[in-house]
Write a protein that holds these residues in place. Structure first.
Motif, PDB file in Angstrom:
ATOM      1  N   TYR A   1       4.757   6.526  -6.757  1.00 33.10           N
ATOM      2  CA  TYR A   1       6.122   6.171  -6.461  1.00 33.10           C
ATOM      3  C   TYR A   1       6.901   6.410  -7.827  1.00 33.10           C
ATOM      4  O   TYR A   1       8.002   7.101  -7.894  1.00 33.10           O
ATOM      5  CB  TYR A   1       6.491   4.824  -5.915  1.00 33.10           C
TER       6      TYR A   1
ATOM      7  N   TRP B   1       4.780  -5.542   1.661  1.00 34.70           N
ATOM      8  CA  TRP B   1       5.296  -5.801   2.999  1.00 34.70           C
ATOM      9  C   TRP B   1       4.816  -7.015   3.516  1.00 34.70           C
ATOM     10  O   TRP B   1       3.662  -7.891   3.025  1.00 34.70           O
ATOM     11  CB  TRP B   1       5.126  -5.000   4.153  1.00 34.70           C
TER      12      TRP B   1
ATOM     13  N   SER C   1       4.729  -0.920  11.935  1.00 31.17           N
ATOM     14  CA  SER C   1       4.643   0.338  11.314  1.00 31.17           C
ATOM     15  C   SER C   1       3.439   1.189  11.688  1.00 31.17           C
ATOM     16  O   SER C   1       3.414   2.421  12.116  1.00 31.17           O
ATOM     17  CB  SER C   1       4.719   0.525   9.775  1.00 31.17           C
TER      18      SER C   1
ATOM     19  N   LEU D   1       1.185  -2.759  -0.074  1.00 27.79           N
ATOM     20  CA  LEU D   1       2.681  -2.285   0.463  1.00 27.79           C
ATOM     21  C   LEU D   1       3.731  -3.274  -0.089  1.00 27.79           C
ATOM     22  O   LEU D   1       4.917  -2.564  -0.090  1.00 27.79           O
ATOM     23  CB  LEU D   1       2.835  -1.862   1.800  1.00 27.79           C
TER      24      LEU D   1
ATOM     25  N   HIS E   1       7.192   8.146   5.632  1.00 30.58           N
ATOM     26  CA  HIS E   1       6.407   7.667   4.753  1.00 30.58           C
ATOM     27  C   HIS E   1       5.887   6.139   4.971  1.00 30.58           C
ATOM     28  O   HIS E   1       4.696   6.102   4.741  1.00 30.58           O
ATOM     29  CB  HIS E   1       6.931   7.890   3.339  1.00 30.58           C
ATOM     30  N   HIS E   2       6.588   5.497   5.401  1.00 33.13           N
ATOM     31  CA  HIS E   2       6.069   4.126   5.844  1.00 33.13           C
ATOM     32  C   HIS E   2       5.129   4.097   7.180  1.00 33.13           C
ATOM     33  O   HIS E   2       4.367   3.236   7.098  1.00 33.13           O
ATOM     34  CB  HIS E   2       7.317   3.045   6.016  1.00 33.13           C
ATOM     35  N   TYR E   3       5.176   4.949   7.925  1.00 34.18           N
ATOM     36  CA  TYR E   3       4.409   5.158   9.008  1.00 34.18           C
ATOM     37  C   TYR E   3       3.049   5.620   8.431  1.00 34.18           C
ATOM     38  O   TYR E   3       2.004   5.205   8.643  1.00 34.18           O
ATOM     39  CB  TYR E   3       4.780   6.135  10.234  1.00 34.18           C
TER      40      TYR E   3
ATOM     41  N   LYS F   1       5.477  -6.322   9.534  1.00 37.19           N
ATOM     42  CA  LYS F   1       5.916  -4.913   9.141  1.00 37.19           C
ATOM     43  C   LYS F   1       4.626  -4.006   9.187  1.00 37.19           C
ATOM     44  O   LYS F   1       4.656  -2.634   9.604  1.00 37.19           O
ATOM     45  CB  LYS F   1       6.560  -4.772   7.973  1.00 37.19           C
TER      46      LYS F   1
ATOM     47  N   GLU G   1       1.885   5.525   5.462  1.00 40.13           N
ATOM     48  CA  GLU G   1       1.202   4.819   4.423  1.00 40.13           C
ATOM     49  C   GLU G   1       0.403   3.765   5.267  1.00 40.13           C
ATOM     50  O   GLU G   1      -0.662   3.480   5.140  1.00 40.13           O
ATOM     51  CB  GLU G   1       2.086   4.113   3.543  1.00 40.13           C
ATOM     52  N   ALA G   2       0.923   3.127   6.345  1.00 36.20           N
ATOM     53  CA  ALA G   2       0.363   2.071   7.064  1.00 36.20           C
ATOM     54  C   ALA G   2      -0.727   2.729   7.918  1.00 36.20           C
ATOM     55  O   ALA G   2      -1.952   1.936   7.925  1.00 36.20           O
ATOM     56  CB  ALA G   2       1.291   1.662   8.251  1.00 36.20           C
TER      57      ALA G   2
END
Length: 165
Positions: free
Chosen positions: A65, A139, A147, A137, A114-116, A143, A118-119
């Motif tokens: 990141y 989170w 996700s 994450l 990207h959040h999907y 979440k 990464e999960a």
């Protein structure tokens, strides 16, 4: 902290995780090295309430990141690049078919938010638990679950499967 042991044990997993996110072999190598340098410099901050792999993965994710923030490009590059070549000479047909299926999968993963992604990567590819994924994450566990569920559904749609399955 025996950083040499950690490097020996986790460097390949960190490289694969980073490469999946950045899609560039040299950058992934650099960020993998940077992950272990940062771990060595910050070993005192490791509270041992998480596994070493979870802690290293969180460092690696933050470095990815940071890299994209510096470049002002907070997006994920598609996993497969032109530099990946398939050797077609004397290659069994099943291997080519599997390579094509992997290509379709990674191409579809590259289209997910990207959040999907990464999960899915942390849970289904890297094998982290819901709790470990949430920690990496930053989170909550709900979440991560949501996700993952939505990401798998969207991935199925992108691969031509039944969206309601």
């Amino acid at each position: 902290m025996p950083i040499a042991r950690m490097y020996e044990e986790y460097s390949e997993a960190m490289y694969q995780f980073i490469y999946f996110l950045v899609g560039d072999e040299e950058l992934a190598k650099d960020l993998t090295q940077e992950t272990f340098v940062k771990a060595w410099k910050n070993h005192a901050s490791f509270r041992r309430d998480a596994s070493e792999k979870t802690w290293l993965t969180k460092i690696a994710r933050n470095l990815v990141y940071d890299h994209f923030r510096r470049k002002k490009v907070l997006k994920f590059i598609p996993f497969l690049q032109e530099h990946e070549q398939i050797e077609v000479t004397y290659v069994p047909e099943k291997w080519l078919q599997a390579k094509d299926e992997h290509y379709r999968l990674y191409e579809a993963l590259g289209k997910l938010p990207h959040h999907y992604r990464e999960a899915i990567v942390l849970r289904k590819i890297e094998g982290f638990s819901i709790k470990e994924s949430a920690e990496i994450l930053g989170w909550n566990e709900a979440k991560v679950r949501n996700s993952l569920e939505r990401g798998v559904k969207k991935l199925s749609e992108l691969l031509g499967g039944d969206a309601d399955a």
